[in-house]
Design a protein around this motif. Sequence first.
Motif, PDB file in Angstrom:
ATOM      1  N   LEU A 154     -10.063  -5.599  11.021  1.00 54.37           N
ATOM      2  CA  LEU A 154      -8.987  -4.757  11.550  1.00 54.37           C
ATOM      3  C   LEU A 154      -7.926  -4.434  10.504  1.00 54.37           C
ATOM      4  N   SER A 155      -8.194  -4.822   9.274  1.00 51.31           N
ATOM      5  CA  SER A 155      -7.277  -4.448   8.196  1.00 51.31           C
ATOM      6  C   SER A 155      -7.779  -3.144   7.593  1.00 51.31           C
ATOM      7  N   GLN A 156      -6.851  -2.229   7.337  1.00 49.71           N
ATOM      8  CA  GLN A 156      -7.232  -0.901   6.854  1.00 49.71           C
ATOM      9  C   GLN A 156      -8.078  -0.968   5.580  1.00 49.71           C
ATOM     10  N   THR A 196     -10.744   3.783  -1.959  1.00 53.33           N
ATOM     11  CA  THR A 196      -9.719   3.322  -1.013  1.00 53.33           C
ATOM     12  C   THR A 196      -8.302   3.725  -1.431  1.00 53.33           C
ATOM     13  N   GLY A 197      -8.131   4.003  -2.712  1.00 49.16           N
ATOM     14  CA  GLY A 197      -6.787   4.342  -3.193  1.00 49.16           C
ATOM     15  C   GLY A 197      -5.887   3.121  -3.268  1.00 49.16           C
ATOM     16  N   ALA A 198      -6.467   1.934  -3.214  1.00 49.72           N
ATOM     17  CA  ALA A 198      -5.672   0.695  -3.235  1.00 49.72           C
ATOM     18  C   ALA A 198      -5.345   0.285  -4.669  1.00 49.72           C
ATOM     19  N   ASN A 202      -4.237  -5.650  -4.773  1.00 42.69           N
ATOM     20  CA  ASN A 202      -4.450  -5.685  -3.317  1.00 42.69           C
ATOM     21  C   ASN A 202      -5.941  -5.675  -2.991  1.00 42.69           C
ATOM     22  N   GLN A 261      -8.178  -8.532  -0.927  1.00 44.37           N
ATOM     23  CA  GLN A 261      -8.939  -8.263   0.308  1.00 44.37           C
ATOM     24  C   GLN A 261     -10.437  -8.533   0.095  1.00 44.37           C
ATOM     25  N   MET A 288      -2.606   3.211   0.436  1.00 42.79           N
ATOM     26  CA  MET A 288      -2.673   1.925   1.120  1.00 42.79           C
ATOM     27  C   MET A 288      -1.705   0.943   0.470  1.00 42.79           C
ATOM     28  N   GLU A 289      -0.446   1.247   0.640  1.00 43.19           N
ATOM     29  CA  GLU A 289       0.548   0.400  -0.011  1.00 43.19           C
ATOM     30  C   GLU A 289       0.701  -0.922   0.724  1.00 43.19           C
ATOM     31  N   ASN A 290       0.588  -0.820   2.050  1.00 41.68           N
ATOM     32  CA  ASN A 290       0.733  -2.025   2.844  1.00 41.68           C
ATOM     33  C   ASN A 290      -0.433  -2.974   2.558  1.00 41.68           C
ATOM     34  N   GLU A 291      -0.130  -4.195   2.258  1.00 40.81           N
ATOM     35  CA  GLU A 291      -1.176  -5.150   1.875  1.00 40.81           C
ATOM     36  C   GLU A 291      -2.205  -5.353   2.974  1.00 40.81           C
ATOM     37  N   GLU A 292      -1.744  -5.476   4.192  1.00 32.90           N
ATOM     38  CA  GLU A 292      -2.687  -5.703   5.281  1.00 32.90           C
ATOM     39  C   GLU A 292      -2.284  -4.899   6.491  1.00 32.90           C
ATOM     40  N   LYS A 293      -2.497  -3.592   6.422  1.00 37.38           N
ATOM     41  CA  LYS A 293      -2.139  -2.770   7.568  1.00 37.38           C
ATOM     42  C   LYS A 293      -3.153  -3.022   8.683  1.00 37.38           C
ATOM     43  N   ILE A 294      -2.640  -3.475   9.817  1.00 38.96           N
ATOM     44  CA  ILE A 294      -3.536  -3.776  10.934  1.00 38.96           C
ATOM     45  C   ILE A 294      -3.783  -2.487  11.717  1.00 38.96           C
ATOM     46  N   LEU A 295      -5.048  -2.258  12.009  1.00 40.02           N
ATOM     47  CA  LEU A 295      -5.445  -0.997  12.618  1.00 40.02           C
ATOM     48  C   LEU A 295      -5.558  -1.104  14.131  1.00 40.02           C
TER      49      LEU A 295
END
Lengths: 94, 198
Positions: A10-12, A36-38, A42, A46, B1-8
């Motif tokens: 559920l993490s993007q 992903t553009g990450a 980060n 992940q 995706m700047e947020n480290e763990e964006k919950i969807l």
Amino acid sequence: MTKDLDPLLLSQLRLAVMSHLMVAREAEFNALKQHTGATAGNLSAQIAKLQEAGYIEVVKTYKGSYPLTICKITPTGIAAFEVFFEDLKTYFPL
Amino acid sequence: MENEEKILNPQESLRIIRETIDLAKRSVRESGFHYLLWGWLVVAACIANYYFSAIAGWPPQKASMVWLGMVVVGVPAAMIYEWRRGKQEKVDNVVREWYGKVWLAFGISLLLIILLTVTNSISPVPFILTLVGFAVFISGYMIRFQPLVWGAVAMWIAAVACIWLTVDQHLLAQAVATVLGYLVPGYLLNKQSRTAHD
């Protein structure tokens, strides 16, 4: 009735990595970063979580004299993604 | 995706999965090259075979040698194209792999059809058109590209039309069906690919 979704997916960023690996089977770290553009940091964090869960396998090798990191989806990862997708469908009743 | 763990939420999850699948399908959609290569080669071979057989009066076996020319030109061209594409694209994808398998099965079935019909002195064209229709239909469905599905229908109609045509005319039916089933979708795939890149 809706089902609980795998919190790991559920993490993007993790879902983007897993989706990409579901169709590509394996990918270089840089290709995943581009997809992903990450940021590298980060993405590494992940990927480590996915690896810890046994969803992906990380192979470190060399391409010429340059280090190369390849991520491969494992059978556990494929099964987890399929379950996730089936569970996700319960949120979208026909 | 700047947020480290964006919950969807579920909608966002589905969107991410869809986007990835669309990317995979797009990579296959860009393979209009093969439809154009084989389309033009088949049309040229059909017309040449018809000319030598029906107009120039060559024996059928001699006239059908033009198909060897198609293979000699087409196979190396297709292999070089795939080799160069493989060097550019570092990752394969499952859609492309399945797509390749469909056409591999097509190639094997095609060889068997040619072997079986020629050894029984039957025109292979209606059977080839039926088989091509099958492969084009599956391909069109896999990449959700409607012109390929209609192209498959054209192949099947041409296969049925062969019932009322002479063996030489089968070649003309095949040429027309190939324009509709290979060339038109091939050009549309390329057009779509160019639009996507603009």
